[in-house]
Design an enzyme around this catalytic site. Structure first.
Site, PDB file in Angstrom:
ATOM      1  N   LYS A 161      45.475 -20.977  72.607  1.00 56.00           N
ATOM      2  CA  LYS A 161      46.879 -20.587  72.507  1.00 56.00           C
ATOM      3  C   LYS A 161      47.415 -20.956  71.124  1.00 56.00           C
ATOM      4  O   LYS A 161      47.655 -22.106  70.823  1.00 56.00           O
ATOM      5  CB  LYS A 161      47.748 -21.271  73.568  1.00 56.00           C
ATOM      6  CG  LYS A 161      49.113 -20.565  73.636  1.00 56.00           C
ATOM      7  CD  LYS A 161      50.226 -21.423  74.172  1.00 56.00           C
ATOM      8  CE  LYS A 161      50.837 -22.361  73.194  1.00 56.00           C
ATOM      9  NZ  LYS A 161      51.517 -21.734  72.033  1.00 56.00           N
ATOM     10  N   GLU A 218      45.246 -34.524  68.478  1.00 59.72           N
ATOM     11  CA  GLU A 218      45.457 -34.803  67.055  1.00 59.72           C
ATOM     12  C   GLU A 218      46.950 -34.647  66.821  1.00 59.72           C
ATOM     13  O   GLU A 218      47.469 -33.531  66.892  1.00 59.72           O
ATOM     14  CB  GLU A 218      44.613 -33.847  66.197  1.00 59.72           C
ATOM     15  CG  GLU A 218      44.398 -34.369  64.803  1.00 59.72           C
ATOM     16  CD  GLU A 218      45.407 -33.845  63.811  1.00 59.72           C
ATOM     17  OE1 GLU A 218      46.458 -34.521  63.640  1.00 59.72           O
ATOM     18  OE2 GLU A 218      45.177 -32.780  63.234  1.00 59.72           O
ATOM     19  N   CYS A 243      50.078 -32.916  58.883  1.00 60.09           N
ATOM     20  CA  CYS A 243      50.225 -34.180  59.634  1.00 60.09           C
ATOM     21  C   CYS A 243      49.805 -35.373  58.803  1.00 60.09           C
ATOM     22  O   CYS A 243      50.206 -36.493  59.083  1.00 60.09           O
ATOM     23  CB  CYS A 243      49.473 -34.096  60.951  1.00 60.09           C
ATOM     24  SG  CYS A 243      47.809 -33.476  60.758  1.00 60.09           S
ATOM     25  N   GLU A 248      58.494 -38.820  61.403  1.00 57.85           N
ATOM     26  CA  GLU A 248      57.765 -37.732  60.748  1.00 57.85           C
ATOM     27  C   GLU A 248      58.737 -36.596  60.438  1.00 57.85           C
ATOM     28  O   GLU A 248      59.356 -36.038  61.344  1.00 57.85           O
ATOM     29  CB  GLU A 248      56.647 -37.234  61.657  1.00 57.85           C
ATOM     30  CG  GLU A 248      55.797 -36.155  60.991  1.00 57.85           C
ATOM     31  CD  GLU A 248      54.616 -35.723  61.840  1.00 57.85           C
ATOM     32  OE1 GLU A 248      54.779 -35.567  63.065  1.00 57.85           O
ATOM     33  OE2 GLU A 248      53.531 -35.520  61.261  1.00 57.85           O
TER      34      GLU A 248
HETATM   35  P1  ADP Z   1      55.993 -28.505  66.478  1.00 60.50           P
HETATM   36  O1  ADP Z   1      57.090 -29.400  66.986  1.00 60.50           O
HETATM   37  O2  ADP Z   1      55.514 -28.861  65.142  1.00 60.50           O
HETATM   38  O3  ADP Z   1      56.229 -27.042  66.669  1.00 60.50           O
HETATM   39  P2  ADP Z   1      54.562 -28.801  68.894  1.00 60.50           P
HETATM   40  O4  ADP Z   1      53.824 -30.028  69.274  1.00 60.50           O
HETATM   41  O5  ADP Z   1      55.855 -28.510  69.589  1.00 60.50           O
HETATM   42  O6  ADP Z   1      54.732 -28.871  67.353  1.00 60.50           O
HETATM   43  O7  ADP Z   1      53.654 -27.512  69.070  1.00 60.50           O
HETATM   44  C1  ADP Z   1      52.274 -27.465  68.863  1.00 60.50           C
HETATM   45  C2  ADP Z   1      51.667 -26.526  69.874  1.00 60.50           C
HETATM   46  O8  ADP Z   1      51.921 -27.040  71.179  1.00 60.50           O
HETATM   47  C3  ADP Z   1      52.233 -25.116  69.869  1.00 60.50           C
HETATM   48  O9  ADP Z   1      51.184 -24.197  70.135  1.00 60.50           O
HETATM   49  C4  ADP Z   1      53.210 -25.140  71.027  1.00 60.50           C
HETATM   50  O10 ADP Z   1      53.446 -23.871  71.602  1.00 60.50           O
HETATM   51  C5  ADP Z   1      52.495 -26.042  72.005  1.00 60.50           C
HETATM   52  N1  ADP Z   1      53.358 -26.708  72.990  1.00 60.50           N
HETATM   53  C6  ADP Z   1      54.636 -27.113  72.856  1.00 60.50           C
HETATM   54  N2  ADP Z   1      55.087 -27.667  74.001  1.00 60.50           N
HETATM   55  C7  ADP Z   1      54.068 -27.624  74.892  1.00 60.50           C
HETATM   56  C8  ADP Z   1      53.895 -28.056  76.250  1.00 60.50           C
HETATM   57  N3  ADP Z   1      54.878 -28.646  76.925  1.00 60.50           N
HETATM   58  N4  ADP Z   1      52.696 -27.854  76.829  1.00 60.50           N
HETATM   59  C9  ADP Z   1      51.685 -27.275  76.157  1.00 60.50           C
HETATM   60  N5  ADP Z   1      51.786 -26.849  74.891  1.00 60.50           N
HETATM   61  C10 ADP Z   1      52.955 -27.015  74.252  1.00 60.50           C
END
Ligand code: ADP
Length: 497
Positions: free
Chosen positions: A191, A266, A300, A400
């Site tokens: 995804k 990560e 990161c 961050e």
């Molecule tokens: P950022 O805040 O930098 O966008 P995220 O950690 O929110 O980083 O997002 C990284 C990835 O995790 C993206 O592919 C996002 O769609 C996915 N993501 C965000 N929230 C969830 C969740 N609750 N469960 C699974 N995947 C998630």
């Protein structure tokens, strides 16, 4: 031959309305028929409509991945055949370097000179490195102390793997996840981040072209709270590999508990970058610039806490500020651009919010601290920003930011700086600049971080393990360390009596 923006816009890939998802070898619309838009961060304009995956699409992808894992051609391929497929994919990526680099730059905003020279070639390199591992997944023979027993181990794939990746290095993150999983014989549901789905989906076309059997790689774009969460909670997924924020990493760990999935994470960082007075200062200042401003600070490992010995502090801060002022801010597609836009409006608000917080808490921006003064730049741009007059306790020195913002902090001696550097919930990376070899190694040993760069910064190689200490996550990517994440050990006992 160079690919131009208009070529990309007219490419069959972007002509799809919407760009589809890859499930079981078929390119399909979402089960709900819903789509979402992805934007060009340089202009704020819509770049493409993309099929929006949700729980039903994830379920279909998991069913396809399970089928491909248990039956069909994939589990019957020899390691050598798996390796060849990965190698062929690398060749196809290289063949399409111009197109992929442009697509990455349009979707993410990063300067084309970097996507072309780094993101895409490193993606190909990653698949090549792991192509080699497919034939080297050896077990052990164990000299057990029970007579007549012949005991050995096999390294077997984990099974169906869900992989969730961020938007900062979209295609590279896809490669970091896919290559080791496939080398080890797993099947995958990937995804991509909702902000940058395009290169992963185009990579999916190349994966099919390379000849991977249907269902081995499924790519479902969609939002984190819907598609991502459904993947993490799915009872037939054996493992989740995630790169993203620490906050979401914690949610993923909790949501994965239902069937005790294996999880590797990560996560975020707030990396210290330490300049000692005996360093080659010109070199170190350039290094500090690369550490924080590369990829608009959206990395990161960003060297966002710059610790500088007080005897050279003023010199380093003014040198770094001058370099920051000299960076060319521009559209991602402009080959002379050093610093492109941030990825999204949301990210722009977050980063500029931190800049305002820094000012409010008393920090002083020696350069930057605002939007660039250029009406041509309508996207999500922010100037590279250097803060001094910062204390370790300020928000901008602890959290961050994930943008081109660095806090410069003076220090006096080695013990003090190591203790301050380690005073963070994160432990992803660190930098040390010194000409004293003893000090370099001692400081590297004292730092609680998964990677330490000495007289360099932001170096990555498919052969070198990467991952975090503390709340920067666990598990390692790259190098042979990652093979532990994508295989499980089976011990076989044979009675020879
Ligand atoms: P950022 O805040 O930098 O966008 P995220 O950690 O929110 O980083 O997002 C990284 C990835 O995790 C993206 O592919 C996002 O769609 C996915 N993501 C965000 N929230 C969830 C969740 N609750 N469960 C699974 N995947 C998630």
């Amino acid at each position: 031959m160079t690919t131009h923006v208009t070529d990309i816009a007219q490419s069959a890939f972007l002509q799809q309305q919407p760009v589809k998802m890859l499930i079981g070898g078929q390119w399909v619309n979402s089960a709900s028929g819903k789509t979402f838009e992805t934007f060009n961060p340089s202009t704020g304009e819509v770049l493409a409509k993309v099929a929006e995956g949700d729980a039903e699409d994830i379920n279909r992808a998991v069913v396809a991945a399970r089928k491909a894992f248990e039956s069909g051609p994939w589990p019957k391929l020899t390691p050598s055949q798996r390796g060849r497929l990965l190698w062929k994919l690398a060749d196809l990526i290289e063949k399409h370097v111009d197109e992929l680099a442009l697509l990455e730059t349009l979707d993410n905003g990063k300067p084309i000179k970097y996507s072309k020279a780094a993101d895409i070639p490193l993606t190909a390199d990653h698949f090549r490195y792991f192509a080699g591992w497919a034939t080297k997944l050896e077990g052990d023979t164990i000299p057990v102390s029970i007579p007549n027993m012949f005991t050995y181990t096999l390294r077997e794939p984990v099974g169906v793997v869900g992989q969730i990746i961020p938007w900062n290095f979209p295609i590279q993150m896809a490669a970091w996840k896919l290559a080791p999983a496939l080398a080890c014989g797993n099947t995958v549901i990937l995804k991509p981040a909702e902000q940058t789905p395009l290169t992963a989906l185009r990579l999916g076309e190349l994966i099919s072209e390379a000849g991977f059997p249907d269902g081995v790689v499924n790519i479902v774009a969609g939002f984190g709270e819907t598609a991502g969460a459904a993947l993490v909670a799915h009872p037939d997924v054996d493992k989740i590999a995630f790169t993203g924020s620490t906050e979401v990493g914690k949610k993923i760990l909790q949501a994965s508990a239902g069937n005790l999935k294996r999880v590797t994470l990560e996560l975020g960082g707030k990396s210290p970058n330490i300049i000692f007075p005996d360093a080659d200062l010109k070199f170190a200042v350039r290094g500090a610039m690369n550490a924080i401003f590369f990829n608009q600070g959206q990395i990161c490992t960003a060297g966002s806490r710059l610790f500088v010995h007080k005897s050279v502090y003023d010199q380093v801060v003014s040198g770094l500020s001058d370099l920051a002022k000299g960076m060319k801010i521009g559209l991602g597609v402009d080959p002379t651009t050093d610093l492109g836009p941030l990825v999204s409006q949301e990210q722009w608000e977050r980063v500029t919010g931190y800049i305002e917080t820094g000012k409010r808490e008393g920090a002083n921006a020696t350069t930057g601290g605002a939007r660039p003064d250029n009406e041509q730049l309508k996207g999500y741009f922010v100037q590279p920003t250097v803060f001094d007059n910062v204390s370790d306790e300020m928000t901008i020195a602890r959290e961050e930011i994930f943008g081109p913002v660095v806090t410069a902090l003076p220090f006096e001696d080695v013990e003090e700086v190591a203790a301050r550097a380690n005073k963070s919930i994160y432990g992803l990376a660190a930098g040390v600049w010194t000409s004293d070899v003893k000090k370099a190694h001692k400081t590297a040993a004292a730092l609680k971080a998964g990677v330490v760069w000495i007289n360099t910064y932001n170096q990555f190689d498919a052969a070198a393990p990467f991952g975090g200490y503390k709340q920067s996550g666990y598990g390692r990517e790259m190098g042979h360390a990652v093979l532990d994440a994508y295989t499980q050990t089976k011990t076989v006992w044979v009675n020879l009596r």
